[in-house]
Design an enzyme around this catalytic site. Structure first.
Site, PDB file in Angstrom:
ATOM      1  N   ARG A   1       0.850  -1.186   0.000  1.00 44.00           N
ATOM      2  CA  ARG A   1       0.000   0.000   0.000  1.00 44.00           C
ATOM      3  C   ARG A   1       0.891   1.244   0.000  1.00 44.00           C
ATOM      4  O   ARG A   1       2.090   1.163   0.267  1.00 44.00           O
ATOM      5  CB  ARG A   1      -0.906   0.007   1.225  1.00 44.00           C
TER       6      ARG A   1
ATOM      7  N   LYS B   1      -2.054  -8.870  10.667  1.00 42.69           N
ATOM      8  CA  LYS B   1      -3.387  -8.884  11.272  1.00 42.69           C
ATOM      9  C   LYS B   1      -4.486  -8.547  10.265  1.00 42.69           C
ATOM     10  O   LYS B   1      -5.661  -8.811  10.530  1.00 42.69           O
ATOM     11  CB  LYS B   1      -3.454  -7.936  12.460  1.00 42.69           C
TER      12      LYS B   1
ATOM     13  N   THR C   1     -10.743   5.281  18.098  1.00 48.58           N
ATOM     14  CA  THR C   1     -10.142   3.999  17.720  1.00 48.58           C
ATOM     15  C   THR C   1     -10.872   3.445  16.512  1.00 48.58           C
ATOM     16  O   THR C   1     -12.071   3.665  16.339  1.00 48.58           O
ATOM     17  CB  THR C   1     -10.185   2.970  18.861  1.00 48.58           C
TER      18      THR C   1
ATOM     19  N   GLY D   1      -8.211   6.769   8.983  1.00 50.63           N
ATOM     20  CA  GLY D   1      -7.135   7.615   8.485  1.00 50.63           C
ATOM     21  C   GLY D   1      -5.778   7.041   8.842  1.00 50.63           C
ATOM     22  O   GLY D   1      -5.664   6.137   9.671  1.00 50.63           O
ATOM     23  N   ASN D   2      -4.739   7.555   8.197  1.00 54.48           N
ATOM     24  CA  ASN D   2      -3.396   7.061   8.493  1.00 54.48           C
ATOM     25  C   ASN D   2      -2.952   7.544   9.870  1.00 54.48           C
ATOM     26  O   ASN D   2      -3.647   8.309  10.532  1.00 54.48           O
ATOM     27  CB  ASN D   2      -2.413   7.475   7.390  1.00 54.48           C
TER      28      ASN D   2
ATOM     29  N   THR E   1      -2.786  11.296  10.509  1.00 57.37           N
ATOM     30  CA  THR E   1      -4.123  11.873  10.632  1.00 57.37           C
ATOM     31  C   THR E   1      -4.687  11.619  12.021  1.00 57.37           C
ATOM     32  O   THR E   1      -5.274  12.511  12.648  1.00 57.37           O
ATOM     33  CB  THR E   1      -5.064  11.274   9.579  1.00 57.37           C
ATOM     34  N   ARG E   2      -4.495  10.430  12.543  1.00 60.67           N
ATOM     35  CA  ARG E   2      -5.015  10.082  13.866  1.00 60.67           C
ATOM     36  C   ARG E   2      -4.312  10.888  14.960  1.00 60.67           C
ATOM     37  O   ARG E   2      -4.955  11.364  15.897  1.00 60.67           O
ATOM     38  CB  ARG E   2      -4.854   8.579  14.114  1.00 60.67           C
TER      39      ARG E   2
END
Length: 352
Positions: A24, A92, A136, A159-160, A163-164
């Site tokens: 990605r 995961k 979360t 968001g990435n 961003t978080r």
């Protein structure tokens, strides 16, 4: 997708045609895949990254709404089509069912699997006031946070990582909970105000681990990639994902699991390895958490995971997982199982 053009009929992995590693395009994904590329180059194999857009990158909906495997299926499609040679995933995110088209060629050494709190003013979890907003993306985190009975307002978050983190630094949220491993990989551990110990919050199965796949027929590449494999990490992750598979739950289910290979001593003083596995299933409203643990041989990782899953199911996990999500903005105070109810504590809990 950014494609790498082959030149003539040279073999991938040679000077003329490097191994193409699909990933990605986020900073975290590129960093993770970059470590694999660098390891291959260090071992004398030419390699480069190929960015693949996934449905998860194109949607702002919660992961549980857009589907299991949303971050991995596009990369696997390109691997099957032959436009890339290697796929690097956050383990995961992979579906638990094995795809016969691909071989899990390597599971590199795992980063710290714990969740991490990033809170305003350097606060730790116990210092957040009732009603504090905590973001979360994972029902697993939301359910375990509610179960702690702190009266927090749990809100969805996408968001990435940058961003978080900005949601906290700009005052939109009081805190966020993310994977510590992700912050470590992008060099942002400075933002962590508390690493959440497994007795507070069990991580997602395979959190902190990478999965390196290639096509099953590429025997030469399987052998090359196997040099990156870590046996202890593979055993631990196999046990955790076997638990998830046996419970017939997806990667977004409110299920936590953590396995570790630890040294034990028998009655004759001989040192041997054991695999310690603990798991939990939580009601999404935080009203109850069921916990169990087991210890066994690393060689029987799959069986251990499935046995622990059956124990959780016998204790009522299936019914617990069907609990409806609470109304947005509400918080749950009660929990029936104590957060420290484990018979085999992790050595990591003393690693501050």
């Amino acid at each position: 997708m950014t494609l790498v053009q082959e030149e003539g009929n040279v073999t991938a992995g040679s000077v003329g045609a490097p191994w193409r590693i699909g990933t990605r395009g986020s900073l975290l994904a590129l960093t993770q895949a970059g470590t694999v590329r660098d390891d291959l180059i260090a071992a004398g194999h030419d390699a480069e990254l190929v960015v693949v857009k996934t449905a998860g990158d194109l949607s702002s909906e919660p992961v549980q709404d857009i589907g299991i495997g949303v971050f991995t299926s596009a990369i696997r499609d390109e691997l099957a089509a032959g436009t890339i040679d290697i796929a690097v995933h956050s383990f995961k995110d992979l579906p638990t069912e094995q795809d016969p088209r691909f071989t899990l060629a390597a599971v590199p050494p795992r980063h710290d699997p714990r969740d991490a709190l990033v809170a305003r003013d350097g606060l730790v979890l116990g210092e957040l006031p009732p009603g504090a907003t905590v973001g979360t993306s994972a029902p697993r985190r939301a359910s375990q946070l509610r179960a702690l009975g702190l009266g927090l307002d749990i809100v969805p978050l996408r968001g990435n990582l940058d961003t978080r983190l900005r949601k906290v630094s700009e005052g939109d949220l009081d805190a966020v909970v993310v994977a510590r491993a992700g912050l470590a990989r992008i060099g942002r551990l400075d933002a962590v105000t508390e690493a959440l110990e497994p007795v507070q919050m069990l991580p997602a199965p395979a959190q902190g681990a990478l999965a390196i796949e290639c096509r099953s027929g590429d025997s030469e590449l399987v052998e090359v990639l196997s040099a990156l494999d870590d046996a202890a990490t593979r055993a631990a992750v196999l046990a955790e994902r076997a638990l998830l598979a046996e419970m017939e739950a997806g990667c977004s289910a409110p299920i936590g699991a953590l396995a570790e290979v630890v040294e034990s001593i028998d009655d004759d003083g001989r040192i041997f390895d054991e695999l310690s596995l603990r798991g939990c299933a939580a009601a999404i409203d935080g009203s109850d958490v069921i916990r169990a643990s087991v210890v066994g041989s690393p060689e029987h990782a799959d069986e251990l995971g499935r046995a622990l899953a059956r124990e959780l199911l016998d204790l009522g996990a299936r019914e617990l997982l069907s609990t409806p999500e609470p109304v947005a903005g509400s918080s749950t105070q009660a929990v029936n199982a104590p957060a420290t109810d484990f018979t085999h504590p992790s050595p990591m809990e003393n690693n501050q």
